[in-house]
Design a protein around this motif. Structure first.
Motif, mmCIF file in Angstrom:
data_model
loop_
_atom_site.group_PDB
_atom_site.id
_atom_site.type_symbol
_atom_site.label_atom_id
_atom_site.label_comp_id
_atom_site.label_asym_id
_atom_site.label_seq_id
_atom_site.Cartn_x
_atom_site.Cartn_y
_atom_site.Cartn_z
ATOM 1 N N ARG A 198 51.485 -49.793 87.353
ATOM 2 C CA ARG A 198 50.499 -49.729 88.445
ATOM 3 C C ARG A 198 49.304 -50.641 88.149
ATOM 4 N N ILE A 199 48.882 -50.668 86.898
ATOM 5 C CA ILE A 199 47.765 -51.542 86.514
ATOM 6 C C ILE A 199 48.137 -52.998 86.761
ATOM 7 N N ARG A 200 49.361 -53.364 86.375
ATOM 8 C CA ARG A 200 49.794 -54.753 86.562
ATOM 9 C C ARG A 200 49.777 -55.143 88.034
ATOM 10 N N HIS A 201 50.154 -54.230 88.897
ATOM 11 C CA HIS A 201 50.141 -54.539 90.329
ATOM 12 C C HIS A 201 48.720 -54.769 90.843
ATOM 13 N N LYS A 202 47.745 -54.227 90.133
ATOM 14 C CA LYS A 202 46.354 -54.378 90.570
ATOM 15 C C LYS A 202 45.653 -55.580 89.942
ATOM 16 N N ILE A 203 46.153 -56.057 88.808
ATOM 17 C CA ILE A 203 45.423 -57.138 88.121
ATOM 18 C C ILE A 203 46.220 -58.441 87.993
ATOM 19 N N GLU A 204 47.529 -58.387 88.177
ATOM 20 C CA GLU A 204 48.351 -59.573 87.968
ATOM 21 C C GLU A 204 48.734 -60.219 89.298
ATOM 22 N N ALA A 205 48.835 -61.546 89.301
ATOM 23 C CA ALA A 205 49.323 -62.255 90.484
ATOM 24 C C ALA A 205 50.802 -61.941 90.692
ATOM 25 N N ASN A 206 51.531 -61.864 89.580
ATOM 26 C CA ASN A 206 52.948 -61.483 89.619
ATOM 27 C C ASN A 206 53.188 -60.457 88.515
ATOM 28 N N PRO A 207 53.278 -59.175 88.873
ATOM 29 C CA PRO A 207 53.429 -58.116 87.860
ATOM 30 C C PRO A 207 54.658 -58.286 86.974
ATOM 31 N N LYS A 208 55.691 -58.979 87.465
ATOM 32 C CA LYS A 208 56.919 -59.136 86.676
ATOM 33 C C LYS A 208 56.762 -60.186 85.569
ATOM 34 N N THR A 209 55.833 -61.105 85.759
ATOM 35 C CA THR A 209 55.519 -62.092 84.711
ATOM 36 C C THR A 209 54.011 -62.049 84.449
ATOM 37 N N PRO A 210 53.545 -61.029 83.747
ATOM 38 C CA PRO A 210 52.103 -60.818 83.571
ATOM 39 C C PRO A 210 51.420 -61.905 82.740
ATOM 40 N N ASN A 211 50.220 -62.234 83.162
ATOM 41 C CA ASN A 211 49.385 -63.175 82.402
ATOM 42 C C ASN A 211 48.428 -62.459 81.459
ATOM 43 N N TYR A 212 48.104 -61.212 81.766
ATOM 44 C CA TYR A 212 47.067 -60.499 81.031
ATOM 45 C C TYR A 212 47.594 -59.317 80.209
ATOM 46 N N LEU A 213 48.349 -58.453 80.843
ATOM 47 C CA LEU A 213 48.799 -57.231 80.188
ATOM 48 C C LEU A 213 50.261 -57.392 79.756
ATOM 49 N N HIS A 214 50.450 -57.602 78.464
ATOM 50 C CA HIS A 214 51.776 -57.926 77.941
ATOM 51 C C HIS A 214 52.394 -56.737 77.198
ATOM 52 N N THR A 215 53.690 -56.555 77.362
ATOM 53 C CA THR A 215 54.443 -55.570 76.584
ATOM 54 C C THR A 215 54.977 -56.248 75.329
ATOM 55 N N ILE A 216 54.673 -55.663 74.175
ATOM 56 C CA ILE A 216 55.194 -56.158 72.909
ATOM 57 C C ILE A 216 56.308 -55.199 72.495
ATOM 58 N N ARG A 217 57.512 -55.626 72.677
ATOM 59 C CA ARG A 217 58.664 -54.738 72.519
ATOM 60 C C ARG A 217 58.660 -54.028 71.161
ATOM 61 N N GLY A 218 58.827 -52.700 71.219
ATOM 62 C CA GLY A 218 58.897 -51.888 70.007
ATOM 63 C C GLY A 218 57.562 -51.635 69.348
ATOM 64 N N MET A 219 56.465 -52.189 69.920
ATOM 65 C CA MET A 219 55.160 -52.051 69.271
ATOM 66 C C MET A 219 54.081 -51.496 70.188
ATOM 67 N N GLY A 220 54.075 -51.912 71.447
ATOM 68 C CA GLY A 220 53.045 -51.421 72.353
ATOM 69 C C GLY A 220 52.651 -52.464 73.373
ATOM 70 N N TYR A 221 51.328 -52.614 73.572
ATOM 71 C CA TYR A 221 50.834 -53.518 74.617
ATOM 72 C C TYR A 221 49.698 -54.380 74.041
ATOM 73 N N LYS A 222 49.558 -55.564 74.620
ATOM 74 C CA LYS A 222 48.471 -56.464 74.226
ATOM 75 C C LYS A 222 47.822 -57.024 75.489
ATOM 76 N N PHE A 223 46.474 -57.002 75.503
ATOM 77 C CA PHE A 223 45.724 -57.557 76.634
ATOM 78 C C PHE A 223 45.116 -58.890 76.215
ATOM 79 N N LEU A 224 45.355 -59.929 77.018
ATOM 80 C CA LEU A 224 44.823 -61.263 76.751
ATOM 81 C C LEU A 224 44.192 -61.826 78.016
ATOM 82 N N GLN A 225 43.116 -62.594 77.845
ATOM 83 C CA GLN A 225 42.539 -63.304 79.003
ATOM 84 C C GLN A 225 41.902 -64.605 78.546
#
Length: 225
Positions: A198-225
């Protein structure tokens, strides 16, 4: 090469300074008429201006005021006028330095380089890109490019934590430990994934290929800007 405009009606002095400064990779273009100098500034780029105050047709302080109003360029006042009022007025207008005549050309060369060094650092700071996302913890607001993002309480908790830890991987356990709402209402991995989506749909131009909120498989999430 340092490119300087000089506004000086003493042609002999201008020639001496031009020749001397050329030894230090400083190119000087002199204008004896202030109106010609002001016109040239509209079409030519200079790194600094050396400005006399006693000029034909226009007082140097008025020239200084026009330059500061219309251009972002450092100014050294070079003047034989000894009135302290002139110096104070010039500096109050925004001139960077005031060098009373007569002076040693070596002092002018040092002042030019000192001012440009300081000016370049200042410019770099001013031109530093602003962040896309601004997190105001006191107001509990997150904005993207200045625009308020409407978030649920749970979404706000997750996104604010990721922004605070920008550039670092935040594990799912970390998110649960730092969120009161998730502990009580969303205490499972599936619900967190829904919130992230839901957050990605609110902040990303394309939630399927996020520029800001990234999933790091097996570890968690990373936010970049």
């Amino acid at each position: 090469m340092i490119n300087i405009a000089m506004v000086e009606d003493d042609a002999e002095l201008a020639e001496v300074l031009t020749e001397y400064l050329s030894k230090f990779n400083i190119k000087v273009t002199n204008y004896e008429e202030p109106f010609l100098a002001l016109s040239s500034l509209k079409i030519n780029k200079f790194d600094l201006i050396i400005l006399d105050l006693t000029l034909p047709g226009m007082d140097g302080l008025d020239v200084c005021k026009q330059i500061i109003t219309n251009h972002d360029i450092p100014i050294i006042i070079s003047s034989a006028r000894s009135d302290i009022t002139d110096k104070v007025t010039a500096l109050q207008l925004g001139a960077d330095d005031y060098l009373p005549k007569p002076y040693d050309p070596r002092e002018l060369e040092v002042r030019i380089k000192t001012i440009l060094r300081r000016y370049n650092i200042s410019t770099k700071i001013e031109e530093k890109p602003t962040k896309v996302f601004i997190f105001d913890e006191e107001k509990k607001e997150i904005r993207k490019n200045g625009k308020f993002i409407r978030l649920t309480a749970a979404e706000y908790e997750v996104l604010s934590l990721l922004i605070k830890r920008e550039g670092f991987i935040v594990s799912r356990d970390d998110i649960f430990e730092n969120s009161d709402l998730l502990n009580s209402d969303y205490d499972n991995i599936g619900s967190l994934a829904v919130i992230i989506n839901r957050i990605r749909h609110k902040i990303e131009a394309n939630p399927k290929t996020p520029n800001y909120l990234h999933t790091i498989r097996g570890m968690g999430y990373k936010f970049l800007q």
